[in-house]
Design a protein around this motif. Sequence first.
Motif, PDB file in Angstrom:
ATOM      1  N   ASN A 196       0.776 -69.596  12.157  1.00 29.93           N
ATOM      2  CA  ASN A 196      -0.229 -69.401  10.976  1.00 29.93           C
ATOM      3  C   ASN A 196       0.485 -69.400   9.570  1.00 29.93           C
ATOM      4  OD1 ASN A 196      -2.398 -68.788   9.709  1.00 29.93           O
ATOM      5  ND2 ASN A 196      -3.024 -67.036  10.791  1.00 29.93           N
ATOM      6  N   PRO A 197       0.612 -70.326   8.858  1.00 34.04           N
ATOM      7  CA  PRO A 197       1.232 -70.049   7.668  1.00 34.04           C
ATOM      8  C   PRO A 197       0.415 -69.149   6.734  1.00 34.04           C
ATOM      9  CG  PRO A 197       1.000 -72.345   8.169  1.00 34.04           C
ATOM     10  CD  PRO A 197       0.199 -71.506   9.220  1.00 34.04           C
ATOM     11  N   TYR A 198      -0.758 -68.767   6.957  1.00 37.01           N
ATOM     12  CA  TYR A 198      -1.634 -67.837   6.334  1.00 37.01           C
ATOM     13  C   TYR A 198      -1.789 -66.304   6.849  1.00 37.01           C
ATOM     14  CZ  TYR A 198      -2.543 -72.355   4.501  1.00 37.01           C
ATOM     15  OH  TYR A 198      -2.532 -73.789   3.628  1.00 37.01           O
ATOM     16  N   VAL A 199      -0.884 -66.151   7.723  1.00 42.03           N
ATOM     17  CA  VAL A 199      -1.073 -65.051   8.274  1.00 42.03           C
ATOM     18  C   VAL A 199      -0.732 -63.945   7.447  1.00 42.03           C
ATOM     19  CG1 VAL A 199       1.255 -64.871   9.149  1.00 42.03           C
ATOM     20  CG2 VAL A 199      -0.424 -63.474  10.695  1.00 42.03           C
ATOM     21  N   GLN A 200      -1.586 -62.713   7.470  1.00 44.69           N
ATOM     22  CA  GLN A 200      -1.033 -61.581   6.658  1.00 44.69           C
ATOM     23  C   GLN A 200      -0.037 -60.782   7.497  1.00 44.69           C
ATOM     24  OE1 GLN A 200      -4.204 -59.323   4.844  1.00 44.69           O
ATOM     25  NE2 GLN A 200      -5.729 -61.047   4.715  1.00 44.69           N
ATOM     26  N   LEU A 201       1.150 -60.682   7.212  1.00 48.55           N
ATOM     27  CA  LEU A 201       2.206 -60.100   8.173  1.00 48.55           C
ATOM     28  C   LEU A 201       2.916 -58.682   7.499  1.00 48.55           C
ATOM     29  CD1 LEU A 201       3.145 -61.115  10.849  1.00 48.55           C
ATOM     30  CD2 LEU A 201       5.075 -62.374   9.364  1.00 48.55           C
ATOM     31  N   THR A 202       3.123 -57.921   8.326  1.00 48.94           N
ATOM     32  CA  THR A 202       3.898 -56.668   7.897  1.00 48.94           C
ATOM     33  C   THR A 202       4.799 -56.562   9.003  1.00 48.94           C
ATOM     34  OG1 THR A 202       1.971 -55.803   6.887  1.00 48.94           O
ATOM     35  CG2 THR A 202       3.869 -54.421   7.501  1.00 48.94           C
ATOM     36  N   ALA A 203       5.819 -55.989   8.707  1.00 53.09           N
ATOM     37  CA  ALA A 203       7.136 -55.775   9.715  1.00 53.09           C
ATOM     38  C   ALA A 203       7.663 -54.565   9.535  1.00 53.09           C
ATOM     39  CB  ALA A 203       8.246 -57.099   9.723  1.00 53.09           C
ATOM     40  N   VAL A 204       8.100 -53.797  10.609  1.00 56.29           N
ATOM     41  CA  VAL A 204       8.851 -52.675  10.579  1.00 56.29           C
ATOM     42  C   VAL A 204      10.140 -52.843  11.338  1.00 56.29           C
ATOM     43  CG1 VAL A 204       9.049 -50.182  10.970  1.00 56.29           C
ATOM     44  CG2 VAL A 204       6.840 -51.055  10.216  1.00 56.29           C
ATOM     45  N   LEU A 206      12.546 -48.573   9.836  1.00 53.03           N
ATOM     46  CA  LEU A 206      11.388 -47.825   9.564  1.00 53.03           C
ATOM     47  C   LEU A 206      10.697 -47.552   8.265  1.00 53.03           C
ATOM     48  CD1 LEU A 206      12.893 -44.812  11.801  1.00 53.03           C
ATOM     49  CD2 LEU A 206      11.688 -46.730  12.777  1.00 53.03           C
ATOM     50  N   HIS A 207      10.797 -48.792   7.485  1.00 56.60           N
ATOM     51  CA  HIS A 207       9.866 -48.776   6.169  1.00 56.60           C
ATOM     52  C   HIS A 207       9.205 -50.076   6.299  1.00 56.60           C
ATOM     53  CE1 HIS A 207      11.749 -45.480   4.162  1.00 56.60           C
ATOM     54  NE2 HIS A 207      12.852 -45.759   4.766  1.00 56.60           N
ATOM     55  N   PRO A 208       7.868 -50.192   6.498  1.00 64.61           N
ATOM     56  CA  PRO A 208       7.233 -51.201   6.464  1.00 64.61           C
ATOM     57  C   PRO A 208       7.225 -52.148   5.201  1.00 64.61           C
ATOM     58  CG  PRO A 208       5.702 -49.260   6.994  1.00 64.61           C
ATOM     59  CD  PRO A 208       7.110 -48.851   6.452  1.00 64.61           C
ATOM     60  N   VAL A 209       7.296 -53.462   5.315  1.00 73.65           N
ATOM     61  CA  VAL A 209       7.429 -54.412   4.372  1.00 73.65           C
ATOM     62  C   VAL A 209       6.297 -55.522   4.741  1.00 73.65           C
ATOM     63  CG1 VAL A 209       9.474 -55.338   5.315  1.00 73.65           C
ATOM     64  CG2 VAL A 209       8.894 -55.581   2.876  1.00 73.65           C
ATOM     65  N   ASP A 210       5.769 -56.143   3.529  1.00 73.25           N
ATOM     66  CA  ASP A 210       5.050 -57.508   4.015  1.00 73.25           C
ATOM     67  C   ASP A 210       5.970 -58.401   3.876  1.00 73.25           C
ATOM     68  OD1 ASP A 210       2.707 -55.712   4.005  1.00 73.25           O
ATOM     69  OD2 ASP A 210       1.950 -56.084   1.658  1.00 73.25           O
ATOM     70  N   VAL A 211       5.733 -59.499   4.639  1.00 76.41           N
ATOM     71  CA  VAL A 211       6.345 -60.764   4.844  1.00 76.41           C
ATOM     72  C   VAL A 211       5.800 -61.939   4.521  1.00 76.41           C
ATOM     73  CG1 VAL A 211       8.061 -62.084   6.319  1.00 76.41           C
ATOM     74  CG2 VAL A 211       7.902 -59.509   6.578  1.00 76.41           C
ATOM     75  N   PHE A 212       6.338 -62.745   3.488  1.00 77.42           N
ATOM     76  CA  PHE A 212       5.722 -63.940   3.309  1.00 77.42           C
ATOM     77  C   PHE A 212       6.412 -65.339   3.854  1.00 77.42           C
ATOM     78  CE2 PHE A 212       4.739 -60.465   0.404  1.00 77.42           C
ATOM     79  CZ  PHE A 212       3.201 -60.433   0.424  1.00 77.42           C
ATOM     80  N   SER A 213       7.734 -65.307   4.172  1.00 80.31           N
ATOM     81  CA  SER A 213       8.338 -66.575   4.453  1.00 80.31           C
ATOM     82  C   SER A 213       9.313 -66.212   5.286  1.00 80.31           C
ATOM     83  CB  SER A 213       8.856 -67.297   3.233  1.00 80.31           C
ATOM     84  OG  SER A 213       9.803 -66.206   2.531  1.00 80.31           O
ATOM     85  N   ASP A 214       9.942 -67.315   5.966  1.00 85.06           N
ATOM     86  CA  ASP A 214      10.892 -67.339   6.670  1.00 85.06           C
ATOM     87  C   ASP A 214      12.116 -66.703   5.916  1.00 85.06           C
ATOM     88  OD1 ASP A 214      13.186 -67.865   8.569  1.00 85.06           O
ATOM     89  OD2 ASP A 214      12.395 -69.854   8.913  1.00 85.06           O
TER      90      ASP A 214
END
Length: 477
Positions: A87-95, A55-63
């Motif tokens: 899409n290697p350039y996707v702006q990605l956040t995960a919870v 339950l803490h959002p975090v930006d993800v940049f790689s596998d």
Amino acid sequence: MASPNISFDAIPASIRKPGKYFEFNTRLAVRTLPGNPQRVLLLGQRLATGSQAALHPVDVFSDEQAAQLFGHASQLHLMARAAITANPYVQLTAVAMDDPKDGTAASGKLRLNNRAVTQGVLSLWIADQRIDLPLAGFQSDSSILMALQQLVEKHQDKLPVRAQYLGTGELVLTARHKGFVGNSIKLRCQSTDPSLLPTIDKQLSGGTGGVDMSPALAAAAASGHHIIVCPQIEPYGMVFQLRSHVESVSGPLEQRGAIGVVGWTDSLAGGIAYTKQLNSGRMSMVWHRGSYQQPCQLGAAYAAVLASEEDPARPLNTLEIKGLDVPAMADQTMRTEQENALYNGMTPLEVGPGNRLQIVRAVSTYTRDPQGVEDESLLDITTMRTLDYVRRACRERVSLRFPRDKLSTRTPEKVRSEILDVLYKLEELEIIEAVEQNKDGVLAERDLQNVGMLCVKIPVDVVNGLHVIAGRIDLLL
């Protein structure tokens, strides 16, 4: 302030001391439209081996970062891998979400009905991952299953299951996550030794327990993501929680336009049953029948490709979704099935040249109005994305130009002028059209009940995608 046309923010009208005073006004600096980068939010289950708290959002940049954060081969790790591959350039956040406390893990069994006689290879597919076990020849079924257990454990960084040989002639494969999620993991096995005769369950089963996504959605609500991925469709209402969320944050008060995405790998009829229940212009279900990848991976990859197109009105037809597996010929969708899917609010994929998986046409699940009448106004997902962008462009312009203005008789025409300027710029980019024909419909007038409120009406003719070119060829002899 004595001037009828010039106002100051920092220079008071009551100055008595002589001097020359100048302030800076940045309200007129921006004359262009806002950019439209798309941010993707992934929601999925984590493993205890991951370092990121739930339950803490975090930006993800790689596998690899995703593996460290959520645990190798966790649901959220596999989703991040699929999105970054597409899409290697996707702006990605995960919870991340924890497994359901009262859940049970799905499982499946592999049996060998004979011993190996010749040298060869035993191949095991777990979801979209393949592992190969060399066969030495004249091996007992128990020695092969024990070796296969060790091989599965060796590849725990990419396999969503654990293996256990119980000495009963069966290798038990158990999902690493508790809950319904494990039931979507498909299995295959084959041997080059025709005498070995492996028998395996087609997919794991018996997983029970669902995750409440509401806390995860609430944790990321303030971040303003444009595309949110639901990890799966299951009997516990996760996809309907997402629908409620995107419709809420995208409403006229919050104005954080978002769409929800979910993957479907099973039958056409089963997918249509869900799209009819969803029926939302902000939900898009992508269909890839026969895929051995999990629905969470499919949804994440589709979302990443949606995010790659910043022009909200441009169709996504034929865009490749990299990293997806090519289904067996019998599972590849036919034209009539694709038409059926599109008429029922489901986005089909097809195998294009070079065995590349492509989007046929990206649509929402909205097919009927509240009265149950067929309605194609929000069929294309680009329509909602365009409306969101138009709203954002108009809102940002008036926010810049009128941050703390008074409402006088001159104010409505000033606001209308700025709105029209935005609409003409949108037309130049072919996001909307027919602004000149509709400009008389752009209204700005005072509210009859709230003395400090200005009401604005903005007619928007959205540019449609070019989906069909029909021609007639006349034969002349």
